[in-house]
Scaffold this motif. Structure first.
Motif, mmCIF file in Angstrom:
data_model
loop_
_atom_site.group_PDB
_atom_site.id
_atom_site.type_symbol
_atom_site.label_atom_id
_atom_site.label_comp_id
_atom_site.label_asym_id
_atom_site.label_seq_id
_atom_site.Cartn_x
_atom_site.Cartn_y
_atom_site.Cartn_z
ATOM 1 N N GLN A 1 0.817 -1.214 0.000
ATOM 2 C CA GLN A 1 0.000 0.000 0.000
ATOM 3 C C GLN A 1 0.850 1.263 0.000
ATOM 4 O OE1 GLN A 1 -2.557 -0.164 3.435
ATOM 5 N NE2 GLN A 1 -3.780 -1.870 2.665
ATOM 6 N N GLY A 2 2.157 1.108 0.256
ATOM 7 C CA GLY A 2 3.034 2.268 0.404
ATOM 8 C C GLY A 2 3.658 2.732 -0.897
ATOM 9 N N ASP A 3 4.403 3.829 -0.794
ATOM 10 C CA ASP A 3 5.015 4.481 -1.952
ATOM 11 C C ASP A 3 6.534 4.462 -1.789
ATOM 12 O OD1 ASP A 3 5.880 6.097 -3.990
ATOM 13 O OD2 ASP A 3 4.899 7.924 -3.252
ATOM 14 N N GLU A 4 7.225 3.746 -2.683
ATOM 15 C CA GLU A 4 8.689 3.646 -2.563
ATOM 16 C C GLU A 4 9.388 4.965 -2.899
ATOM 17 O OE1 GLU A 4 9.805 1.851 -7.001
ATOM 18 O OE2 GLU A 4 10.211 0.687 -5.186
ATOM 19 N N ASN A 5 8.670 5.925 -3.416
ATOM 20 C CA ASN A 5 9.248 7.237 -3.714
ATOM 21 C C ASN A 5 8.963 8.268 -2.625
ATOM 22 O OD1 ASN A 5 10.306 6.519 -6.336
ATOM 23 N ND2 ASN A 5 8.176 6.458 -7.049
ATOM 24 N N PHE A 6 8.363 7.821 -1.534
ATOM 25 C CA PHE A 6 8.068 8.719 -0.409
ATOM 26 C C PHE A 6 9.382 9.249 0.178
ATOM 27 C CE2 PHE A 6 7.603 9.303 4.200
ATOM 28 C CZ PHE A 6 6.543 10.189 4.260
ATOM 29 N N THR A 7 9.503 10.557 0.296
ATOM 30 C CA THR A 7 10.753 11.151 0.805
ATOM 31 C C THR A 7 10.518 12.207 1.875
ATOM 32 O OG1 THR A 7 10.724 12.799 -0.981
ATOM 33 C CG2 THR A 7 12.007 10.780 -1.363
ATOM 34 N N ASP A 8 9.287 12.362 2.337
ATOM 35 C CA ASP A 8 8.971 13.448 3.267
ATOM 36 C C ASP A 8 9.265 13.060 4.716
ATOM 37 O OD1 ASP A 8 8.077 14.975 1.147
ATOM 38 O OD2 ASP A 8 6.017 14.256 1.337
ATOM 39 N N SER A 9 10.509 13.242 5.133
ATOM 40 C CA SER A 9 10.846 12.974 6.531
ATOM 41 C C SER A 9 10.116 13.969 7.430
ATOM 42 C CB SER A 9 12.353 13.101 6.767
ATOM 43 O OG SER A 9 12.641 13.069 8.148
ATOM 44 N N LEU A 10 9.494 13.469 8.483
ATOM 45 C CA LEU A 10 8.769 14.336 9.411
ATOM 46 C C LEU A 10 9.583 14.598 10.678
ATOM 47 C CD1 LEU A 10 5.178 12.900 8.913
ATOM 48 C CD2 LEU A 10 6.161 14.985 7.970
ATOM 49 N N VAL A 11 10.908 14.462 10.555
ATOM 50 C CA VAL A 11 11.813 14.808 11.659
ATOM 51 C C VAL A 11 12.199 16.270 11.504
ATOM 52 C CG1 VAL A 11 13.976 14.292 12.833
ATOM 53 C CG2 VAL A 11 12.701 12.452 11.707
ATOM 54 N N GLU A 12 11.677 17.108 12.370
ATOM 55 C CA GLU A 12 11.932 18.549 12.277
ATOM 56 C C GLU A 12 12.939 19.037 13.321
ATOM 57 O OE1 GLU A 12 8.073 20.287 12.625
ATOM 58 O OE2 GLU A 12 7.422 19.635 10.624
ATOM 59 N N ASP A 13 13.163 18.222 14.345
ATOM 60 C CA ASP A 13 14.017 18.633 15.457
ATOM 61 C C ASP A 13 14.785 17.403 15.929
ATOM 62 O OD1 ASP A 13 15.196 19.503 17.803
ATOM 63 O OD2 ASP A 13 13.360 20.304 18.681
ATOM 64 N N GLU A 14 16.098 17.507 16.027
ATOM 65 C CA GLU A 14 16.907 16.359 16.434
ATOM 66 C C GLU A 14 16.636 15.928 17.882
ATOM 67 O OE1 GLU A 14 21.065 18.673 17.565
ATOM 68 O OE2 GLU A 14 20.704 18.050 15.499
ATOM 69 N N TRP A 15 15.968 16.796 18.665
ATOM 70 C CA TRP A 15 15.609 16.450 20.037
ATOM 71 C C TRP A 15 14.277 15.695 20.089
ATOM 72 C CZ3 TRP A 15 18.222 15.528 24.085
ATOM 73 C CH2 TRP A 15 17.681 15.584 25.369
ATOM 74 N N GLN A 16 13.627 15.541 18.933
ATOM 75 C CA GLN A 16 12.416 14.737 18.857
ATOM 76 C C GLN A 16 12.686 13.334 19.380
ATOM 77 O OE1 GLN A 16 10.868 16.197 14.654
ATOM 78 N NE2 GLN A 16 9.835 14.283 15.203
ATOM 79 N N ALA A 17 11.662 12.724 19.978
ATOM 80 C CA ALA A 17 11.794 11.337 20.414
ATOM 81 C C ALA A 17 11.846 10.416 19.196
ATOM 82 C CB ALA A 17 10.626 10.961 21.316
ATOM 83 N N LEU A 18 12.806 9.517 19.187
ATOM 84 C CA LEU A 18 12.944 8.535 18.115
ATOM 85 C C LEU A 18 12.486 7.162 18.574
ATOM 86 C CD1 LEU A 18 15.911 7.942 15.714
ATOM 87 C CD2 LEU A 18 15.115 6.075 17.112
ATOM 88 N N ALA A 19 12.853 6.793 19.812
ATOM 89 C CA ALA A 19 12.567 5.442 20.290
ATOM 90 C C ALA A 19 12.195 5.465 21.761
ATOM 91 C CB ALA A 19 13.775 4.529 20.063
ATOM 92 N N LEU A 20 11.444 4.441 22.153
ATOM 93 C CA LEU A 20 11.045 4.235 23.536
ATOM 94 C C LEU A 20 11.430 2.808 23.900
ATOM 95 C CD1 LEU A 20 9.412 5.019 26.127
ATOM 96 C CD2 LEU A 20 7.372 4.190 24.928
ATOM 97 N N ASN A 21 12.274 2.664 24.927
ATOM 98 C CA ASN A 21 12.719 1.339 25.351
ATOM 99 C C ASN A 21 12.470 1.180 26.845
ATOM 100 O OD1 ASN A 21 14.020 0.245 22.876
ATOM 101 N ND2 ASN A 21 15.291 2.057 23.090
ATOM 102 N N TYR A 22 11.859 0.075 27.199
ATOM 103 C CA TYR A 22 11.520 -0.142 28.604
ATOM 104 C C TYR A 22 12.592 -0.966 29.301
ATOM 105 C CZ TYR A 22 7.016 2.092 28.292
ATOM 106 O OH TYR A 22 6.023 3.038 28.143
ATOM 107 N N THR A 23 12.969 -0.485 30.488
ATOM 108 C CA THR A 23 13.943 -1.177 31.307
ATOM 109 C C THR A 23 13.287 -1.578 32.615
ATOM 110 O OG1 THR A 23 16.064 -0.968 32.457
ATOM 111 C CG2 THR A 23 14.788 1.039 32.212
ATOM 112 N N SER A 24 13.646 -2.747 33.123
ATOM 113 C CA SER A 24 12.985 -3.239 34.333
ATOM 114 C C SER A 24 13.319 -2.404 35.555
ATOM 115 C CB SER A 24 13.359 -4.696 34.580
ATOM 116 O OG SER A 24 14.751 -4.849 34.695
ATOM 117 N N GLY A 25 14.490 -1.749 35.553
ATOM 118 C CA GLY A 25 14.851 -0.888 36.692
ATOM 119 C C GLY A 25 14.823 -1.640 37.997
ATOM 120 N N THR A 26 14.403 -0.991 39.068
ATOM 121 C CA THR A 26 14.409 -1.629 40.379
ATOM 122 C C THR A 26 13.003 -1.905 40.887
ATOM 123 O OG1 THR A 26 14.495 0.542 41.431
ATOM 124 C CG2 THR A 26 16.579 -0.549 41.011
#
Length: 544
Positions: A169-194
């Protein structure tokens, strides 16, 4: 005072300032090496041009299905091409990629989906059983997309569409990156912590970019690199290596299961040059069939982290011709950002001395501004004597944005302008760090973080158990495994196997204690369990 460099014509503009993001690495490599093999998975081969096309199709298809910047796209999958696609396609939409540990139980998965506000779930059909349970108890109703991997065992489809149909369903010519700020969140990873509930660690595009290129300063890779995915992609986004290997134009070889025969055969078939993993992976290879080991390619390079590998394992692996690099990090610092960097003057040392040097955690990456061992009370560096214990602390651009929806934990972690790791260490005269203990009582088993508090919470729910404390027990195969010290209520009786079975019914299998010790728990005058005394008891019982 006038500053000649603050003139308006020297401001940041589009021509001289673009957001740092690792997703740009793929464009550059696909332009330079379009026909080079980027990904190998069983009989499948994807060139960099095909890889970029799939990433663009994924991003544009997700947007068509309503994904917006700042939303959360979860994925639970083995180390397969779709997971590598997601590391570029999801952040290209401005959304946040949440990689879920495939070893978690339904309860933990549901908590992560709810807490991280999962909007889309990409799920490998191999895990449809536990995912179906998680969806049934989760408050979220995400868009579910099934990944029916051609190399996988199959499984029930739970979603509205299969992954390959989504790409269509996608477009292999899609080039519109929606990253406007390098401080934007990229990933969320959960750690068990304490605590029993995991904490959501948020990565920025800037931090991921820097740690990805930081690897290449301390553990060089290039376009001839054949990288084997022995490390789970859900671990700190594969320690940022999905971006590192693409940046240099290397080839990534997928591996669904970390099984010694599959690992060694892949190394032989694909002439593997690099791989990462916990010490247990090294130990598995070390104990593989000798006829297979004899066929291993020469000059393989391995980066290891997690529980510090025994010097004997390092020595054995290097005798096979595999060069070990010991590293150290946490989820909160994008995986490894400290390395036991080798010095030429150590080349002539004995095998035992070399192994001991390599077993140290080491020094900071060039892309991490500051790592030190500090006295947590005075915030002053400890003496470089290899004996004075302090806490490892980090400060720099490859430290997390913070914990999602947990202001208190974030403030505590960043107190006094440093990230407090909770790991206790010494600093040697040459400045190299070496871990001595883990103040948070986290157990690292086969590279997985296990919260002792979480296991204790389950044990305390058993009607016959009065008190419980869990500590790490050394294990030749796993590095560490949970050992539970149990005090029973008066008149009650339980066997070791009954307790283990109870735990199996209430937590993920890898968290289940492997050892049970029936004992009164030593406590302080205020009633706090003295875990250091339990660790000593373990040594007396099993190591003397």
């Amino acid at each position: 005072m006038n500053n000649i460099y603050s003139q308006g014509c020297l401001d940041k503009v589009a021509a001289n300032s673009q957001p740092l993001t690792p997703i740009n690495f793929l464009n550059r490599t696909a332009d330079v090496h379009p026909n080079k093999i980027a990904i190998i998975h069983g009989k499948q081969r994807f060139t960099y041009q095909q890889y970029r096309g799939n990433v663009r199709r994924l991003a544009s298809a997700l947007i068509k299905h309503g994904v917006k910047p700042g939303q959360t796209v979860c994925i639970m999958a083995a180390n397969i091409p779709a997971f590598l696609d997601a590391h570029y396609g999801v952040p290209l939409t401005g959304a946040v990629l949440n990689s879920i540990n495939i070893r978690l139980d339904a309860e933990n998965i549901a908590f992560i989906m709810d807490h991280g506000e999962c909007d889309v779930l990409l799920t490998d059909t191999a895990f449809s059983g536990v995912i179906k349970e998680a969806l049934a108890i989760s408050k979220r109703q995400p868009l579910v997309i099934d990944i029916d991997d051609v190399e996988g065992p199959g499984g029930e489809r739970l979603g509205i569409i299969e992954y390959q149909d989504l790409l269509a369903q996608g477009d292999e010519n899609f080039t519109d990156s929606l990253v406007e700020d390098e401080w934007q969140a990229l990933a969320l990873n959960y750690t068990s912590g304490t605590t029993g509930n995991p904490k959501g660690v948020v990565y920025s595009h800037r931090g991921a970019y820097l740690n990805a290129i930081g690897h290449n300063f301390v553990w060089p890779t290039d376009s001839n690199t054949n990288y084997l995915w022995t490390l789970p992609l859900f671990h700190c986004n594969g320690w940022c290596f999905p971006w590192t290997i693409v940046a240099v134009g290397g080839t990534q070889v997928c591996l669904r299961q970390v099984e010694v025969g599959a690992i060694v055969n892949a190394m032989i078939e694909h002439k593997i040059s690099h791989f990462c993993g916990a010490p247990i992976v090294l130990n598995m290879i070390l104990n593989a069939d000798e006829s297979l080991l004899a066929q291993l390619p020469k000059n393989i390079k391995a980066m290891t982290a997690g529980a510090p590998p025994p010097a004997a394992v390092i020595k054995g692996i290097e005798n096979l011709g595999i060069e070990i690099t010991q590293s150290y990090g946490l989820t909160e610092v994008y995986g490894p950002c400290v390395v036991s960097e080798w010095k030429d003057e150590w080349n002539d040392k004995s095998d035992d001395e070399r192994a001991a040097l390599k077993a140290r955690q080491g020094v900071r990456y060039p892309t991490q501004e500051d790592v030190d061992v500090l006295n947590p009370d005075t915030m002053q560096p400890v003496r470089c004597d290899g004996e004075t214990i302090g806490e490892i602390m980090f400060r720099g651009n490859t430290t997390m944005k913070g914990y999602l929806k947990n202001e208190k934990a974030t403030e505590e972690a960043f107190a006094h302008g440093w990230f407090h790791s909770g790991d206790l260490a010494v600093k040697h005269p040459d400045g190299y760090i070496e871990i001595r203990d883990r103040s948070k009582d986290i157990i690292i088993s086969g590279g997985e973080n296990i919260s002792s508090v979480e296991i204790e919470g389950v044990l305390y729910q058993h009607p016959a158990i009065l008190e419980a404390a869990v500590v790490a027990k050394k294990d030749e195969k796993w590095g560490e495994t949970p050992c539970a010290f149990i005090g029973l209520k008066r008149g009650q009786s339980l066997t070791e196997q009954e307790i283990i079975q109870y735990c199996r019914e209430h937590m993920a299998g890898f968290k289940v204690p492997k050892t049970i010790v029936f004992s009164e728990l030593p406590k302080t005058s205020t009633g706090k369990v003295q875990k250091f005394a339990l660790r000593q008891k373990l040594k007396d019982l099993f190591e003397s």
